[in-house]
Design a protein around this motif. Structure first.
Motif, mmCIF file in Angstrom:
data_model
loop_
_atom_site.group_PDB
_atom_site.id
_atom_site.type_symbol
_atom_site.label_atom_id
_atom_site.label_comp_id
_atom_site.label_asym_id
_atom_site.label_seq_id
_atom_site.Cartn_x
_atom_site.Cartn_y
_atom_site.Cartn_z
ATOM 1 N N LEU A 15 -37.290 9.032 11.874
ATOM 2 C CA LEU A 15 -36.057 9.349 12.596
ATOM 3 C C LEU A 15 -35.577 8.136 13.387
ATOM 4 O O LEU A 15 -34.375 7.884 13.473
ATOM 5 N N ARG A 16 -36.508 7.361 13.916
ATOM 6 C CA ARG A 16 -36.146 6.203 14.732
ATOM 7 C C ARG A 16 -35.547 5.077 13.891
ATOM 8 O O ARG A 16 -34.556 4.449 14.292
ATOM 9 N N ARG A 42 -29.659 9.214 13.166
ATOM 10 C CA ARG A 42 -29.893 10.190 14.241
ATOM 11 C C ARG A 42 -28.648 11.022 14.536
ATOM 12 O O ARG A 42 -28.754 12.201 14.887
ATOM 13 N N GLN A 54 -28.456 13.752 11.941
ATOM 14 C CA GLN A 54 -29.486 14.758 12.206
ATOM 15 C C GLN A 54 -29.043 15.682 13.335
ATOM 16 O O GLN A 54 -29.187 16.909 13.250
ATOM 17 N N GLN A 57 -31.585 1.521 13.857
ATOM 18 C CA GLN A 57 -30.741 2.445 13.116
ATOM 19 C C GLN A 57 -29.939 1.714 12.041
ATOM 20 O O GLN A 57 -29.583 0.539 12.178
#
Length: 392
Positions: A40-41, A46, A49, A204
């Motif tokens: 996720l990082r 993000r 999500q 990201q």
């Protein structure tokens, strides 16, 4: 192709899985990120999500693939698989990650569906998963090989050679390889992934269409600043001439075919970036077949790359431009005011269409093109973010 036993089982359980697939994908991501927070990082978006759009797209792709296998057993949804594989390759996804996904996805399926998941049902859906995963892995490995990079190692350091403010919320970044090497050739319409390190240490990744023609001495991307967009906000606030960025090789399957078919290139907002790349390529190649260019925006002031867009249309002797603005300036034609309306636009027989922009825009244009007789197979599109076309 699914085995006969698996086909019968998937057909029988598809309604139950389809009804619960968004619950399954939501639980899957919860389990995946609990076990692997680094994904996720540093890999997943993000923002998508948090908005739930990524799980919608995953749900749509799983249900769509399974339905395709059952209803058309002798075929494969190559267009869907290609789009997903290009996205994965731009992120550096590797074959080993499919095993991680498999573990948490099937845990979620068993937990959500409970007693429905007998050993036979689990085996059938396992077959579906690995057919899809195997096809994606093969395409991704081919893409890595085409770029001459190791599997998953798609990143390269680039330096910002210049920056231009196109509109109040769009900036163009001109990039060159930081090692002084040559700019790799891309296909008109493709995109790159850009990875930035944010204040919390997350790395990201976002995708941005290439807005220059293949063979250009610099690679250009136009970035629209999104209100809650972590990466676009970072690029606008912190990246200037001399800054360095981690950028992937070029990917994307919305690319022009080299033939003499009449073209219709339709975009809205920042969706004009791959279209401008296509137009620049056509102009450089001396393209002589008819080209119809359609663009929609709020106003001329919000139209990214508006000058380039218009000049390239003028440069192509057989091109016609149709710019629709909701808030046009003085003297703008009334028939080009408001949303895109193709009723007054000639669409020639044999036209191949390329669409890029928000999903509602592309659906509306597609419906109008179908009504004008353009076959569905000749209408190609690019979606920003998760592909929700199938999830709708």
């Amino acid at each position: 192709m699914l085995s006969e036993t698996a086909t019968a089982t998937v057909r029988a359980t598809l309604p139950a899985v389809g009804a619960a697939v968004e619950d399954i994908t939501a639980l899957f991501y919860e389990k995946l990120f609990a076990a692997h927070p680094e994904l996720l990082r540093d890999l997943f978006n993000r923002g998508n999500q948090a908005a739930g759009t990524q799980r919608q797209a995953l749900a749509g792709s799983i249900a769509g693939f399974a339905t395709y296998l059952v209803e058309r057993p002798d075929e494969r949804p190559d267009a869907m698989l290609s789009r997903i594989a290009h996205k994965h390759a731009s992120l550096g996804v590797t074959s080993g990650q499919y095993k991680v996904v498999h573990q948490h996805l099937f845990e979620a399926i068993a937990e959500v569906l409970g007693d429905v998941v007998t050993p036979e049902v689990a085996a059938a859906w396992d077959e579906v998963y690995w057919l899809m995963a195997g096809a994606l892995i093969a395409i991704e490995n081919r893409l890595y090989a085409e770029h001459g990079v190791l599997k998953g190692d798609t990143w390269r350091d680039w330096e910002v050679a210049g920056r231009t403010e196109e509109t109040a919320d769009v900036a163009t970044f001109r990039l060159r390889p930081a090692d002084g090497g040559s700019v790799p050739v891309h296909k008109p319409g493709q995109y790159v992934s850009v990875q930035v390190e944010l204040p919390d240490g997350a790395r990201q990744i976002r995708q941005y269409s290439i807005s220059c023609a293949p063979g250009s001495p610099l690679r250009t991307i136009a970035v629209k600043r999104i209100g809650d967009g972590e990466v676009s906000q970072h690029l606008h606030a912190h990246v200037r001439e001399g800054s360095r960025l981690r950028v992937s090789a070029s990917y994307g399957d919305l690319v022009l075919e080299d033939d003499d078919a009449p073209l219709l290139l339709a975009s809205a907002g920042i969706g004009c970036t791959p279209i401008v790349s296509m137009l620049e390529h056509l102009a450089a190649a001396g393209h002589t077949a008819p080209v119809t260019v359609v663009h929609a925006d709020r106003s001329p002031a919000t139209h990214p790359l508006r000058t380039d867009h218009g000049l390239l249309v003028e440069k192509l002797a057989t091109a016609s431009g149709h710019f629709f603005y909701e808030q046009p300036g003085p003297g703008h034609p009334a028939c080009r005011t408001g949303l895109v309306d193709l009723s007054g636009v000639d669409v020639l027989a044999g036209t191949r269409a390329y669409l890029c922009g928000p999903l509602p825009f592309m659906r509306a244009v597609r419906e109008q093109l179908l009504a004008k007789g353009v076959p569905a197979a000749d209408i190609h599109y690019e979606v920003f973010g998760p592909d929700l076309w199938m999830a709708a």
